[in-house]
Design a protein around this motif. Sequence first.
Motif, PDB file in Angstrom:
ATOM      1  N   TRP A 115      18.261 -31.615  10.596  1.00 12.00           N
ATOM      2  CA  TRP A 115      17.950 -31.347  11.995  1.00 12.00           C
ATOM      3  C   TRP A 115      17.144 -32.478  12.618  1.00 12.00           C
ATOM      4  CZ3 TRP A 115      16.312 -25.466  12.454  1.00 12.00           C
ATOM      5  CH2 TRP A 115      17.433 -24.671  12.169  1.00 12.00           C
ATOM      6  N   GLU A 116      17.267 -32.570  13.912  1.00 12.99           N
ATOM      7  CA  GLU A 116      16.530 -33.565  14.692  1.00 12.99           C
ATOM      8  C   GLU A 116      15.047 -33.187  14.710  1.00 12.99           C
ATOM      9  OE1 GLU A 116      16.722 -34.842  19.365  1.00 12.99           O
ATOM     10  OE2 GLU A 116      18.628 -34.555  18.317  1.00 12.99           O
ATOM     11  N   HIS A 117      14.215 -34.086  14.246  1.00 14.52           N
ATOM     12  CA  HIS A 117      12.781 -33.803  14.200  1.00 14.52           C
ATOM     13  C   HIS A 117      12.212 -33.755  15.614  1.00 14.52           C
ATOM     14  CE1 HIS A 117       8.915 -33.634  12.142  1.00 14.52           C
ATOM     15  NE2 HIS A 117       8.459 -34.440  13.072  1.00 14.52           N
ATOM     16  N   PRO A 118      11.314 -32.801  15.918  1.00 12.77           N
ATOM     17  CA  PRO A 118      10.630 -31.839  15.047  1.00 12.77           C
ATOM     18  C   PRO A 118      11.240 -30.439  15.072  1.00 12.77           C
ATOM     19  CG  PRO A 118       9.519 -31.902  17.139  1.00 12.77           C
ATOM     20  CD  PRO A 118      10.705 -32.830  17.270  1.00 12.77           C
ATOM     21  N   LEU A 119      12.496 -30.302  15.479  1.00 15.24           N
ATOM     22  CA  LEU A 119      13.105 -28.979  15.579  1.00 15.24           C
ATOM     23  C   LEU A 119      13.079 -28.267  14.229  1.00 15.24           C
ATOM     24  CD1 LEU A 119      16.191 -29.875  17.808  1.00 15.24           C
ATOM     25  CD2 LEU A 119      14.005 -28.896  18.530  1.00 15.24           C
ATOM     26  N   GLY A 120      12.696 -26.995  14.281  1.00 19.60           N
ATOM     27  CA  GLY A 120      12.653 -26.192  13.067  1.00 19.60           C
ATOM     28  C   GLY A 120      11.398 -26.340  12.248  1.00 19.60           C
ATOM     29  N   THR A 121      10.417 -27.117  12.726  1.00 18.40           N
ATOM     30  CA  THR A 121       9.173 -27.304  11.978  1.00 18.40           C
ATOM     31  C   THR A 121       8.048 -26.489  12.604  1.00 18.40           C
ATOM     32  OG1 THR A 121       8.286 -29.162  13.267  1.00 18.40           O
ATOM     33  CG2 THR A 121       9.931 -29.677  11.570  1.00 18.40           C
ATOM     34  N   SER A 122       6.949 -26.379  11.879  1.00 16.18           N
ATOM     35  CA  SER A 122       5.802 -25.627  12.380  1.00 16.18           C
ATOM     36  C   SER A 122       5.018 -26.396  13.428  1.00 16.18           C
ATOM     37  CB  SER A 122       4.875 -25.262  11.212  1.00 16.18           C
ATOM     38  OG  SER A 122       4.429 -26.429  10.541  1.00 16.18           O
ATOM     39  N   ASP A 123       5.490 -27.603  13.798  1.00 13.17           N
ATOM     40  CA  ASP A 123       4.828 -28.366  14.864  1.00 13.17           C
ATOM     41  C   ASP A 123       5.236 -27.905  16.252  1.00 13.17           C
ATOM     42  OD1 ASP A 123       3.377 -29.985  13.177  1.00 13.17           O
ATOM     43  OD2 ASP A 123       4.815 -31.630  13.193  1.00 13.17           O
ATOM     44  N   VAL A 124       6.345 -27.180  16.356  1.00  9.16           N
ATOM     45  CA  VAL A 124       6.823 -26.727  17.658  1.00  9.16           C
ATOM     46  C   VAL A 124       6.093 -25.437  18.035  1.00  9.16           C
ATOM     47  CG1 VAL A 124       8.815 -26.019  19.019  1.00  9.16           C
ATOM     48  CG2 VAL A 124       9.065 -27.766  17.242  1.00  9.16           C
ATOM     49  N   HIS A 125       5.311 -25.482  19.101  1.00 10.02           N
ATOM     50  CA  HIS A 125       4.491 -24.337  19.483  1.00 10.02           C
ATOM     51  C   HIS A 125       4.874 -23.727  20.827  1.00 10.02           C
ATOM     52  CE1 HIS A 125       1.139 -26.144  16.727  1.00 10.02           C
ATOM     53  NE2 HIS A 125       2.086 -25.531  16.046  1.00 10.02           N
ATOM     54  N   ILE A 126       5.061 -24.548  21.838  1.00  9.11           N
ATOM     55  CA  ILE A 126       5.392 -24.072  23.179  1.00  9.11           C
ATOM     56  C   ILE A 126       6.651 -24.790  23.658  1.00  9.11           C
ATOM     57  CG2 ILE A 126       4.626 -23.879  25.584  1.00  9.11           C
ATOM     58  CD1 ILE A 126       1.730 -23.956  24.577  1.00  9.11           C
ATOM     59  N   ILE A 127       7.573 -24.040  24.252  1.00  6.78           N
ATOM     60  CA  ILE A 127       8.779 -24.623  24.828  1.00  6.78           C
ATOM     61  C   ILE A 127       8.762 -24.386  26.330  1.00  6.78           C
ATOM     62  CG2 ILE A 127      11.307 -24.574  24.883  1.00  6.78           C
ATOM     63  CD1 ILE A 127      11.291 -23.779  21.987  1.00  6.78           C
ATOM     64  N   VAL A 128       8.828 -25.458  27.070  1.00  5.45           N
ATOM     65  CA  VAL A 128       8.881 -25.395  28.528  1.00  5.45           C
ATOM     66  C   VAL A 128      10.300 -25.764  28.955  1.00  5.45           C
ATOM     67  CG1 VAL A 128       7.961 -26.314  30.693  1.00  5.45           C
ATOM     68  CG2 VAL A 128       6.444 -26.044  28.710  1.00  5.45           C
ATOM     69  N   VAL A 129      10.924 -24.882  29.710  1.00  5.66           N
ATOM     70  CA  VAL A 129      12.281 -25.127  30.212  1.00  5.66           C
ATOM     71  C   VAL A 129      12.223 -25.149  31.733  1.00  5.66           C
ATOM     72  CG1 VAL A 129      14.682 -24.379  30.230  1.00  5.66           C
ATOM     73  CG2 VAL A 129      13.247 -23.903  28.233  1.00  5.66           C
ATOM     74  N   ALA A 130      12.696 -26.227  32.319  1.00 13.58           N
ATOM     75  CA  ALA A 130      12.743 -26.329  33.780  1.00 13.58           C
ATOM     76  C   ALA A 130      14.168 -26.589  34.210  1.00 13.58           C
ATOM     77  CB  ALA A 130      11.834 -27.461  34.254  1.00 13.58           C
ATOM     78  N   LEU A 131      14.569 -25.975  35.300  1.00 12.62           N
ATOM     79  CA  LEU A 131      15.902 -26.236  35.822  1.00 12.62           C
ATOM     80  C   LEU A 131      15.868 -26.225  37.343  1.00 12.62           C
ATOM     81  CD1 LEU A 131      17.509 -23.388  36.876  1.00 12.62           C
ATOM     82  CD2 LEU A 131      17.272 -22.904  34.463  1.00 12.62           C
ATOM     83  N   GLY A 132      16.810 -26.953  37.918  1.00 13.96           N
ATOM     84  CA  GLY A 132      16.877 -27.039  39.367  1.00 13.96           C
ATOM     85  C   GLY A 132      18.268 -27.434  39.803  1.00 13.96           C
ATOM     86  N   PRO A 133      18.582 -27.293  41.086  1.00 13.60           N
ATOM     87  CA  PRO A 133      19.930 -27.578  41.572  1.00 13.60           C
ATOM     88  C   PRO A 133      20.331 -29.044  41.476  1.00 13.60           C
ATOM     89  CG  PRO A 133      18.442 -27.098  43.384  1.00 13.60           C
ATOM     90  CD  PRO A 133      17.708 -26.765  42.139  1.00 13.60           C
ATOM     91  N   ASN A 134      19.347 -29.939  41.315  1.00 15.90           N
ATOM     92  CA  ASN A 134      19.644 -31.364  41.128  1.00 15.90           C
ATOM     93  C   ASN A 134      18.468 -32.009  40.414  1.00 15.90           C
ATOM     94  OD1 ASN A 134      17.663 -32.202  43.239  1.00 15.90           O
ATOM     95  ND2 ASN A 134      19.163 -31.251  44.623  1.00 15.90           N
TER      96      ASN A 134
END
Length: 444
Positions: A115-134
Amino acid sequence: MPGRKDGLLELEDIQAGVVRPRPTPYAASYILLRVDERAAGREALGRLSEVVASAANPDRLAGRAWVSVALTYWGLQSLGLPPESLRSFSWEFQQGMSARASALGDTGESSPEHWEHPLGTSDVHIIVVALGPNRQMLDGELTRARKAFETLPGVTPIWRQDCHALPTETEPFGFRDGINHPAIEGSGIPGTNPHEPPLKPGEFVLGYPDEMGGISPVPQPEVLGRNGTYAVFRKLHQRVAAFRRYLRENAESSAEEEWLAAKLMGRWRSGAPLALCPAADDAALGADRDRNNAFQYADDPTGYKTPAGCHIRRMNPRDTPVAGVVRLHRMIRRGTAYGPVLPEGVLEDDGVDRGLMFAFIGAHLGRQFEFVQSEWVNAGTSLGLGDTKDPVTGPNAGTGSFSIPRRHIPKRLRGLSQFVVTRGGEYCFMPGLRALRWLAELES
């Protein structure tokens, strides 16, 4: 915390990213944060709670960018959530996605060691997802979100993935995506299939009645768990050139290539379902949001129109007789493409990473996401398909097969390879807005 007496979802406390369909077209970004200092992590959540959009007031969301926030088990632990609260979350969430790799079919090339680091590790704590029309509006919202953590020395951005939904609404293999969305009781948000009755809200939001006749379990204390949900994020690399080559090698014309592609997926690339137009594509139908998901499978038990083993019929068998109850495994599924489009007609891999950021939303990780992945995508027994796998997203390794029913002699495809490879992912908890503020005010 008592629920609403009218049975409606408390949309003002639910993140918009949970129940609101995404606009089209749009741009999106996923940002992962590591929390090194507990106080800083709590402060970041408090600030982020001011920019997270609620599911209420859809007019306020229309044409605007919005932010969602989720936390991993390790993230909740880093914030100092008491052990008794941590233990109240689902056991799949507590384990994390990488620990569930075998059950999910994430083996071989898709195993966590690749897997692409750091995905799947205990270092990932908060995920922020932002989306917009452009991208311009998205960047403006991201600037607001970044202010919540960039000035905090104990919170570090460790990964980012930019994504997009094209005006064509297509994913990297070229199929229109984002068509199927369930109706949820008490949400006021219509589904895309008029033949599917609304599902109980507890299938998607914690603390409400679910399809089992109970209440979806709420992590404790209730102020933390109610109006939250579980989210699954997966980065899926798509081998577009390999998929095109397979079609070319098994067809005698470009028209037959498109027919094979439709049979593997269950839809023509336009989005038109085989269930409604099995003989030829209908681009107008594919683009019509009032019609392109208005179908069932009961009139096609053999799969002459829509093969039983195709991708969309596996992901949601609808009224097909299968082992178990389909509604117990229903998901909110969203995919957002990343990477540049492979130019039309190119059959050789250009070495560029492209694929889909997959998101699942649901209150039951085990019987929703994990069941569908393990029993319907990676196997076929419960669907009456033996040991065959999903022909598009399943872990086929050059030996996969797929049968296309025909009235005289079925067409049998062999040598299916792995067209989709997992590059990483996380199991997350998406709190309600009150819960975000409660987490921000935790005391050591």
